[in-house]
Design a protein around this motif. Sequence first.
Motif, PDB file in Angstrom:
ATOM      1  N   MET A 132       0.846  -1.173   0.000  1.00  0.00           N
ATOM      2  CA  MET A 132       0.000   0.000   0.000  1.00  0.00           C
ATOM      3  C   MET A 132       0.894   1.239   0.000  1.00  0.00           C
ATOM      4  SD  MET A 132      -3.131   1.573   0.501  1.00  0.00           S
ATOM      5  CE  MET A 132      -4.233   0.336   1.056  1.00  0.00           C
ATOM      6  N   CYS A 133       0.596   2.166  -0.871  1.00  0.00           N
ATOM      7  CA  CYS A 133       1.300   3.444  -0.925  1.00  0.00           C
ATOM      8  C   CYS A 133       0.388   4.516  -0.336  1.00  0.00           C
ATOM      9  CB  CYS A 133       1.665   3.805  -2.360  1.00  0.00           C
ATOM     10  SG  CYS A 133       2.552   5.373  -2.500  1.00  0.00           S
ATOM     11  N   GLN A 134       0.862   5.180   0.693  1.00  0.00           N
ATOM     12  CA  GLN A 134       0.136   6.276   1.332  1.00  0.00           C
ATOM     13  C   GLN A 134       0.813   7.569   0.917  1.00  0.00           C
ATOM     14  OE1 GLN A 134      -2.650   5.948   3.254  1.00  0.00           O
ATOM     15  NE2 GLN A 134      -2.775   8.161   3.234  1.00  0.00           N
ATOM     16  N   ILE A 135       0.089   8.443   0.235  1.00  0.00           N
ATOM     17  CA  ILE A 135       0.625   9.728  -0.213  1.00  0.00           C
ATOM     18  C   ILE A 135       0.019  10.826   0.641  1.00  0.00           C
ATOM     19  CG2 ILE A 135       0.831  11.350  -2.134  1.00  0.00           C
ATOM     20  CD1 ILE A 135       0.418   8.914  -4.020  1.00  0.00           C
ATOM     21  N   ASN A 136       0.877  11.512   1.390  1.00  0.00           N
ATOM     22  CA  ASN A 136       0.452  12.652   2.202  1.00  0.00           C
ATOM     23  C   ASN A 136       1.026  13.905   1.563  1.00  0.00           C
ATOM     24  OD1 ASN A 136      -0.892  11.186   4.376  1.00  0.00           O
ATOM     25  ND2 ASN A 136       1.144  10.408   4.791  1.00  0.00           N
ATOM     26  N   GLY A 137       0.155  14.820   1.196  1.00  0.00           N
ATOM     27  CA  GLY A 137       0.603  15.995   0.477  1.00  0.00           C
ATOM     28  C   GLY A 137       0.326  17.297   1.180  1.00  0.00           C
ATOM     29  N   THR A 138       1.172  18.278   0.865  1.00  0.00           N
ATOM     30  CA  THR A 138       0.966  19.644   1.319  1.00  0.00           C
ATOM     31  C   THR A 138       0.979  20.568   0.106  1.00  0.00           C
ATOM     32  OG1 THR A 138       3.337  19.962   1.696  1.00  0.00           O
ATOM     33  CG2 THR A 138       2.017  19.276   3.586  1.00  0.00           C
ATOM     34  N   LEU A 185       3.682  16.616 -10.518  1.00  0.00           N
ATOM     35  CA  LEU A 185       4.689  15.799  -9.859  1.00  0.00           C
ATOM     36  C   LEU A 185       4.503  14.339 -10.248  1.00  0.00           C
ATOM     37  CD1 LEU A 185       7.032  15.653  -7.825  1.00  0.00           C
ATOM     38  CD2 LEU A 185       5.312  15.302  -6.040  1.00  0.00           C
ATOM     39  N   LEU A 186       5.543  13.747 -10.827  1.00  0.00           N
ATOM     40  CA  LEU A 186       5.555  12.328 -11.166  1.00  0.00           C
ATOM     41  C   LEU A 186       5.916  11.543  -9.915  1.00  0.00           C
ATOM     42  CD1 LEU A 186       5.472  10.088 -13.352  1.00  0.00           C
ATOM     43  CD2 LEU A 186       7.934  10.464 -13.626  1.00  0.00           C
ATOM     44  N   VAL A 187       5.091  10.542  -9.566  1.00  0.00           N
ATOM     45  CA  VAL A 187       5.372   9.689  -8.410  1.00  0.00           C
ATOM     46  C   VAL A 187       5.192   8.225  -8.798  1.00  0.00           C
ATOM     47  CG1 VAL A 187       4.719  11.413  -6.669  1.00  0.00           C
ATOM     48  CG2 VAL A 187       2.992   9.822  -7.525  1.00  0.00           C
ATOM     49  N   ILE A 188       5.885   7.367  -8.064  1.00  0.00           N
ATOM     50  CA  ILE A 188       5.740   5.925  -8.180  1.00  0.00           C
ATOM     51  C   ILE A 188       4.982   5.468  -6.940  1.00  0.00           C
ATOM     52  CG2 ILE A 188       6.917   3.707  -8.427  1.00  0.00           C
ATOM     53  CD1 ILE A 188       7.559   5.702 -10.687  1.00  0.00           C
ATOM     54  N   PRO A 205       5.099   0.516  -2.303  1.00  0.00           N
ATOM     55  CA  PRO A 205       4.714   0.408  -0.891  1.00  0.00           C
ATOM     56  C   PRO A 205       5.497   1.362   0.005  1.00  0.00           C
ATOM     57  CG  PRO A 205       4.944  -1.765  -1.861  1.00  0.00           C
ATOM     58  CD  PRO A 205       5.462  -0.779  -2.881  1.00  0.00           C
ATOM     59  N   GLY A 206       4.792   1.999   0.913  1.00  0.00           N
ATOM     60  CA  GLY A 206       5.411   2.902   1.876  1.00  0.00           C
ATOM     61  C   GLY A 206       4.661   4.204   1.995  1.00  0.00           C
ATOM     62  N   LYS A 207       5.241   5.121   2.753  1.00  0.00           N
ATOM     63  CA  LYS A 207       4.647   6.439   2.961  1.00  0.00           C
ATOM     64  C   LYS A 207       5.433   7.465   2.173  1.00  0.00           C
ATOM     65  CE  LYS A 207       2.557   5.512   7.379  1.00  0.00           C
ATOM     66  NZ  LYS A 207       2.280   5.997   8.711  1.00  0.00           N
ATOM     67  N   LEU A 208       4.716   8.239   1.398  1.00  0.00           N
ATOM     68  CA  LEU A 208       5.315   9.236   0.522  1.00  0.00           C
ATOM     69  C   LEU A 208       4.843  10.617   0.941  1.00  0.00           C
ATOM     70  CD1 LEU A 208       6.954   9.726  -2.062  1.00  0.00           C
ATOM     71  CD2 LEU A 208       4.894   9.274  -3.366  1.00  0.00           C
ATOM     72  N   GLN A 209       5.772  11.519   1.164  1.00  0.00           N
ATOM     73  CA  GLN A 209       5.470  12.915   1.480  1.00  0.00           C
ATOM     74  C   GLN A 209       5.694  13.735   0.217  1.00  0.00           C
ATOM     75  OE1 GLN A 209       4.038  12.280   4.742  1.00  0.00           O
ATOM     76  NE2 GLN A 209       4.670  14.377   4.839  1.00  0.00           N
ATOM     77  N   VAL A 210       4.676  14.481  -0.209  1.00  0.00           N
ATOM     78  CA  VAL A 210       4.818  15.325  -1.396  1.00  0.00           C
ATOM     79  C   VAL A 210       4.449  16.763  -1.061  1.00  0.00           C
ATOM     80  CG1 VAL A 210       4.332  13.394  -2.945  1.00  0.00           C
ATOM     81  CG2 VAL A 210       2.479  14.906  -2.303  1.00  0.00           C
ATOM     82  N   GLN A 213      12.186   4.708  -4.833  1.00  0.00           N
ATOM     83  CA  GLN A 213      12.115   5.186  -6.209  1.00  0.00           C
ATOM     84  C   GLN A 213      11.777   6.672  -6.300  1.00  0.00           C
ATOM     85  OE1 GLN A 213      10.532   2.450  -9.275  1.00  0.00           O
ATOM     86  NE2 GLN A 213      10.016   1.129  -7.521  1.00  0.00           N
ATOM     87  N   ASN A 214      10.958   7.138  -5.396  1.00  0.00           N
ATOM     88  CA  ASN A 214      10.609   8.573  -5.411  1.00  0.00           C
ATOM     89  C   ASN A 214      11.764   9.441  -4.940  1.00  0.00           C
ATOM     90  OD1 ASN A 214       7.719   8.807  -6.333  1.00  0.00           O
ATOM     91  ND2 ASN A 214       7.556   7.191  -4.812  1.00  0.00           N
TER      92      ASN A 214
END
Length: 94
Positions: free
Chosen positions: A1-7, A66-69, A72-77, A90-91
Amino acid sequence: MCQINGTIDAQWNGKKIFLVPVFGPSDASHVDSVVIEDGKFEFSKDSVGMYDIRMAWKFQSQLQDLLVITEPGKLQVNIAANSSAKGTPQNEIL
């Protein structure tokens, strides 16, 4: 699961932001969208793929897509004139 948290700057509160697949259909059943609240947004994906995080076309001159992959994991954008992502291998490379 990829969790994307953005600001994003709070001036965009109430506007939609989109998670658009790079490959394949870009219709309503394949594009995710959320409304920005308090300068924040969140997406989650359970499959690995390449996606663009973007605003509606009329705002794209002010904000960088923004290009993202979605690995699995937590991604901050952060979406801004110079957008960025961190948190998954990868990000970090992108």
